[in-house]
Design a protein around this motif. Structure first.
Motif, PDB file in Angstrom:
ATOM      1  N   GLN A 197       0.827  -1.202   0.000  1.00  0.00           N
ATOM      2  CA  GLN A 197       0.000   0.000   0.000  1.00  0.00           C
ATOM      3  C   GLN A 197       0.865   1.256   0.000  1.00  0.00           C
ATOM      4  N   TRP A 198       1.920   1.226   0.810  1.00  0.00           N
ATOM      5  CA  TRP A 198       2.811   2.398   0.857  1.00  0.00           C
ATOM      6  C   TRP A 198       3.451   2.655  -0.491  1.00  0.00           C
ATOM      7  N   LEU A 199       3.911   1.605  -1.158  1.00  0.00           N
ATOM      8  CA  LEU A 199       4.542   1.781  -2.465  1.00  0.00           C
ATOM      9  C   LEU A 199       3.543   2.356  -3.468  1.00  0.00           C
ATOM     10  N   LEU A 200       2.324   1.813  -3.483  1.00  0.00           N
ATOM     11  CA  LEU A 200       1.309   2.295  -4.420  1.00  0.00           C
ATOM     12  C   LEU A 200       0.934   3.743  -4.126  1.00  0.00           C
ATOM     13  N   ARG A 201       0.823   4.086  -2.851  1.00  0.00           N
ATOM     14  CA  ARG A 201       0.495   5.473  -2.523  1.00  0.00           C
ATOM     15  C   ARG A 201       1.635   6.410  -2.895  1.00  0.00           C
ATOM     16  N   SER A 202       2.853   5.945  -2.756  1.00  0.00           N
ATOM     17  CA  SER A 202       3.997   6.756  -3.169  1.00  0.00           C
ATOM     18  C   SER A 202       3.993   6.957  -4.679  1.00  0.00           C
ATOM     19  N   ALA A 203       3.689   5.885  -5.418  1.00  0.00           N
ATOM     20  CA  ALA A 203       3.624   6.002  -6.879  1.00  0.00           C
ATOM     21  C   ALA A 203       2.508   6.951  -7.294  1.00  0.00           C
ATOM     22  N   ALA A 204       1.335   6.807  -6.654  1.00  0.00           N
ATOM     23  CA  ALA A 204       0.206   7.671  -6.997  1.00  0.00           C
ATOM     24  C   ALA A 204       0.502   9.128  -6.666  1.00  0.00           C
ATOM     25  N   ALA A 205       1.099   9.366  -5.503  1.00  0.00           N
ATOM     26  CA  ALA A 205       1.434  10.742  -5.114  1.00  0.00           C
ATOM     27  C   ALA A 205       2.447  11.357  -6.056  1.00  0.00           C
ATOM     28  N   SER A 206       3.230  10.505  -6.731  1.00  0.00           N
ATOM     29  CA  SER A 206       4.257  10.988  -7.665  1.00  0.00           C
ATOM     30  C   SER A 206       3.747  11.063  -9.104  1.00  0.00           C
ATOM     31  N   GLY A 207       2.468  10.745  -9.313  1.00  0.00           N
ATOM     32  CA  GLY A 207       1.863  10.953 -10.621  1.00  0.00           C
ATOM     33  C   GLY A 207       1.613   9.713 -11.446  1.00  0.00           C
ATOM     34  N   LEU A 208       1.962   8.518 -10.964  1.00  0.00           N
ATOM     35  CA  LEU A 208       1.702   7.291 -11.705  1.00  0.00           C
ATOM     36  C   LEU A 208       0.261   6.865 -11.461  1.00  0.00           C
ATOM     37  N   ARG A 209      -0.439   6.528 -12.526  1.00  0.00           N
ATOM     38  CA  ARG A 209      -1.876   6.284 -12.420  1.00  0.00           C
ATOM     39  C   ARG A 209      -2.328   4.923 -12.944  1.00  0.00           C
ATOM     40  N   VAL A 210      -1.463   4.183 -13.612  1.00  0.00           N
ATOM     41  CA  VAL A 210      -1.874   2.938 -14.269  1.00  0.00           C
ATOM     42  C   VAL A 210      -0.869   1.848 -13.953  1.00  0.00           C
ATOM     43  N   CYS A 211      -1.376   0.625 -13.706  1.00  0.00           N
ATOM     44  CA  CYS A 211      -0.520  -0.544 -13.508  1.00  0.00           C
ATOM     45  C   CYS A 211      -1.012  -1.662 -14.420  1.00  0.00           C
ATOM     46  N   PHE A 212      -0.201  -2.013 -15.431  1.00  0.00           N
ATOM     47  CA  PHE A 212      -0.502  -3.141 -16.308  1.00  0.00           C
ATOM     48  C   PHE A 212       0.035  -4.402 -15.621  1.00  0.00           C
ATOM     49  N   ALA A 213      -0.856  -5.327 -15.294  1.00  0.00           N
ATOM     50  CA  ALA A 213      -0.500  -6.381 -14.361  1.00  0.00           C
ATOM     51  C   ALA A 213      -0.773  -7.780 -14.898  1.00  0.00           C
ATOM     52  N   ASN A 214       0.116  -8.700 -14.522  1.00  0.00           N
ATOM     53  CA  ASN A 214      -0.117 -10.127 -14.656  1.00  0.00           C
ATOM     54  C   ASN A 214       0.450 -10.783 -13.400  1.00  0.00           C
ATOM     55  N   PRO A 215      -0.339 -10.763 -12.306  1.00  0.00           N
ATOM     56  CA  PRO A 215       0.197 -11.195 -11.017  1.00  0.00           C
ATOM     57  C   PRO A 215       0.161 -12.701 -10.823  1.00  0.00           C
ATOM     58  N   GLY A 216       0.963 -13.156  -9.870  1.00  0.00           N
ATOM     59  CA  GLY A 216       0.947 -14.535  -9.412  1.00  0.00           C
ATOM     60  C   GLY A 216       0.829 -14.561  -7.909  1.00  0.00           C
ATOM     61  N   THR A 217       1.108 -15.721  -7.322  1.00  0.00           N
ATOM     62  CA  THR A 217       0.918 -15.892  -5.882  1.00  0.00           C
ATOM     63  C   THR A 217       1.730 -14.888  -5.065  1.00  0.00           C
ATOM     64  N   THR A 218       2.974 -14.664  -5.438  1.00  0.00           N
ATOM     65  CA  THR A 218       3.821 -13.779  -4.636  1.00  0.00           C
ATOM     66  C   THR A 218       3.408 -12.320  -4.727  1.00  0.00           C
ATOM     67  N   GLU A 219       2.509 -11.985  -5.635  1.00  0.00           N
ATOM     68  CA  GLU A 219       2.061 -10.592  -5.776  1.00  0.00           C
ATOM     69  C   GLU A 219       0.668 -10.374  -5.189  1.00  0.00           C
ATOM     70  N   LEU A 220       0.085 -11.377  -4.558  1.00  0.00           N
ATOM     71  CA  LEU A 220      -1.281 -11.217  -4.061  1.00  0.00           C
ATOM     72  C   LEU A 220      -1.417 -10.114  -3.013  1.00  0.00           C
TER      73      LEU A 220
END
Length: 530
Positions: free
Chosen positions: A20-43
């Protein structure tokens, strides 16, 4: 560039985990989109997206679509996107299009899930050396093996992708760091402005050469093929001793609506090298000395005579300003862009060829469309007409890794949903990342895909002839043939959720193309070519 704390947008800092902290840091810095193909370790990261609505998650069913889409997104928006992939093997599937993105100088933040940091030492089945995979396609690779390390790695990664002239950042994120407590405020990383410089002495040398009547070639890189730069470049078209040419595979270029027609430099050494030697001076404007795509006996790898080349500005530097300054110093009048002679869709007959297809596509291209080109079958004839079409942007395959066209078109549509995207795609290369059609269907992308279905690897057949190879055995000839069995693109596209139809004549292509342009939804046309 600075990294400063910002207030959490969803609860207190103490109530968040690392993802959550990483995503909020990315959002606060202007990143708005994440193209994703997650697996178990990314849940844990997937769950964190629930708490950070400022970042839009977009699923692709193949990692090469994620990376290609992030590339296309950046080329059109100028804003980095994130990718999310699963460990080393998942990231490896994304590498080909990251190779293209690196050559395009796109900026992307790759988040690569990793095992629990304490589990890696046991060498579990999916364990791999992620850094060794990521390093060749990244400007920097960081790992967050502790909460303090996560903070440092995140700040460094965001700094890389937000800095003008930066590149691809890859952040390895262990599962325990994703779900561990992160009791600190998210970062807001701000890009510092950068002076876009050019070599004033080089301009003086060029101005002298032009006044002396020397033959001068203005060799334009991608960032010198913007609308602003080309409007300045148009001022030189009144000079008989100055020519304009663009690099072979620009990350993005603008065309049509009266902008000067910019031919692309040949990627063949035997054509490009002699061409450069015709000029007394070659001005590299936001470009590097051209390199042959493949080595050819009797020709240098770096084409042209280095002694005749003048580096005006580096890629993504001050090309537009340099062109303006040079034109002013020569007393050239401001450009008055002409109304181009339109491409006429008439008297084409019914035979559907690459040339007639390109003419129909160019004649009806919507204003401010984005054209994603992969493959020369439709790309070369369309490019010859591009300056007479409506004003549009073009993105092409920069690094030579096959499978860029459809994902880049998808990413471009995410970046600019109000603009029609037209993907000119060859059938062989489309098979590398046909999964992008599924993402287009899922997101309702405003994309028209035209597949040049000639049932063969035509570029390889042409290269075999050019290099003097004449195949005799049918089993060897079949290596360059896609007709047995022929791919049914209509059925394949429909199975992935994108409506499709086949065109075998010019009237069929025209009808389908105009109907597809009229709707804001994906559609695929299989243009069967001889």
């Amino acid at each position: 560039m600075t990294g400063t704390p910002t207030s959490s947008q969803a609860g207190s800092a103490a109530a968040q985990n690392g993802a959550q902290w990483l995503l909020r840091s990315a959002a606060a810095s202007g990143l708005r989109v994440c193209f994703a193909n997650p697996g178990t370790t990314e849940l844990p990261f997937v769950a964190a997206l629930d708490a950070v609505p400022e970042v839009r998650p977009i699923l692709s069913v193949f990692e090469g679509v994620c990376s290609g889409a992030a590339d296309g997104y950046f080329r059109i928006s100028g804003t980095p996107a994130m990718t999310l992939t699963h460990l080393g093997p998942g990231f490896a599937n994304a590498i080909a299009n990251l190779h293209n993105a690196r050559r395009a100088r796109s900026r992307i933040l790759n988040v690569i899930g990793e095992h629990m940091s304490w589990h890696v030492q046991a060498d579990p089945p999916l364990n791999s050396d992620i850094e060794s995979l990521a390093r060749p396609v990244s400007a920097g690779v960081w790992r967050g093996n502790s909460m303090a390390g996560l903070q440092d790695a995140t700040q460094a990664s965001l700094r890389e992708v937000l800095t003008p002239g930066g590149g691809i950042a890859s952040l390895v994120l262990p599962m325990d760091m994703q779900q561990g407590d992160a009791p600190f405020e998210p970062l807001r990383v701000l890009a510092e402005p950068r002076d876009a410089g050019y070599d004033a002495a080089a301009l003086d040398t060029l101005a002298f050469a032009i006044r002396e009547g020397k033959r001068v070639l203005m060799f334009l890189g991608a960032s010198a093929m913007t609308e602003t730069a080309l409007t300045q470049a148009a001022r030189f078209t009144t000079l008989s001793n100055v020519e304009l040419i663009g690099e072979t595979f620009p990350a993005r270029s603008e065309h049509g609506g009266g902008l000067p027609a910019i031919r692309r430099f040949s990627y063949l050494a035997e054509q490009g090298h002699p061409y450069l030697l015709q000029f007394d001076r070659v001005a590299l404007v936001d470009a590097l000395q051209p390199v042959a795509f493949f080595g050819a006996e009797g020709y240098p790898s770096r084409l042209g005579d280095p002694a005749r080349m003048i580096a005006v500005s580096e890629p993504n530097q001050g090309g537009a300003q340099a062109l303006e300054q040079l034109a002013d110093s020569l007393g050239l009048a401001p450009a008055r862009l002409p109304t181009p002679e339109p491409v006429i869709d008439a008297n084409l007959g019914e035979s559907l060829t690459a040339e007639t297809a390109a003419q129909i596509i160019a004649a009806h291209l919507p204003e401010h469309a984005i054209v994603s080109v992969e493959g020369g079958t439709l790309g070369f004839p369309f490019n010859a007409l591009a300056s007479r079409a409506a004003r549009h942007s073009t993105i092409v395959m920069t690094g030579g890794a096959i499978g860029q066209g459809l994902p880049a078109a998808f990413g471009a549509s995410v970046a600019a949903p109000e603009r029609k995207v037209v993907a000119l795609q060859s059938d062989g290369s489309a098979l590398y990342t046909a999964q992008a059609l599924w993402s287009m269907a899922r997101e309702g992308s405003n994309v028209v895909v035209v597949i040049a279905a000639n049932r063969r690897y035509q570029i390889l057949q042409n290269e075999m002839k050019r290099t003097g190879h004449h195949l005799q055995r049918s089993d060897v000839q079949s290596l360059l043939d896609l007709s047995n069995p022929a791919v049914d693109w209509v059925s394949l596209s429909r199975s992935l959720g994108v409506p499709a139809a086949q065109a075998t004549t010019t009237s069929e292509l025209r009808r389908l193309y105009l109907a597809a342009l009229a709707q804001q939804a994906p559609f695929l046309i299989e243009a069967v070519l001889p």
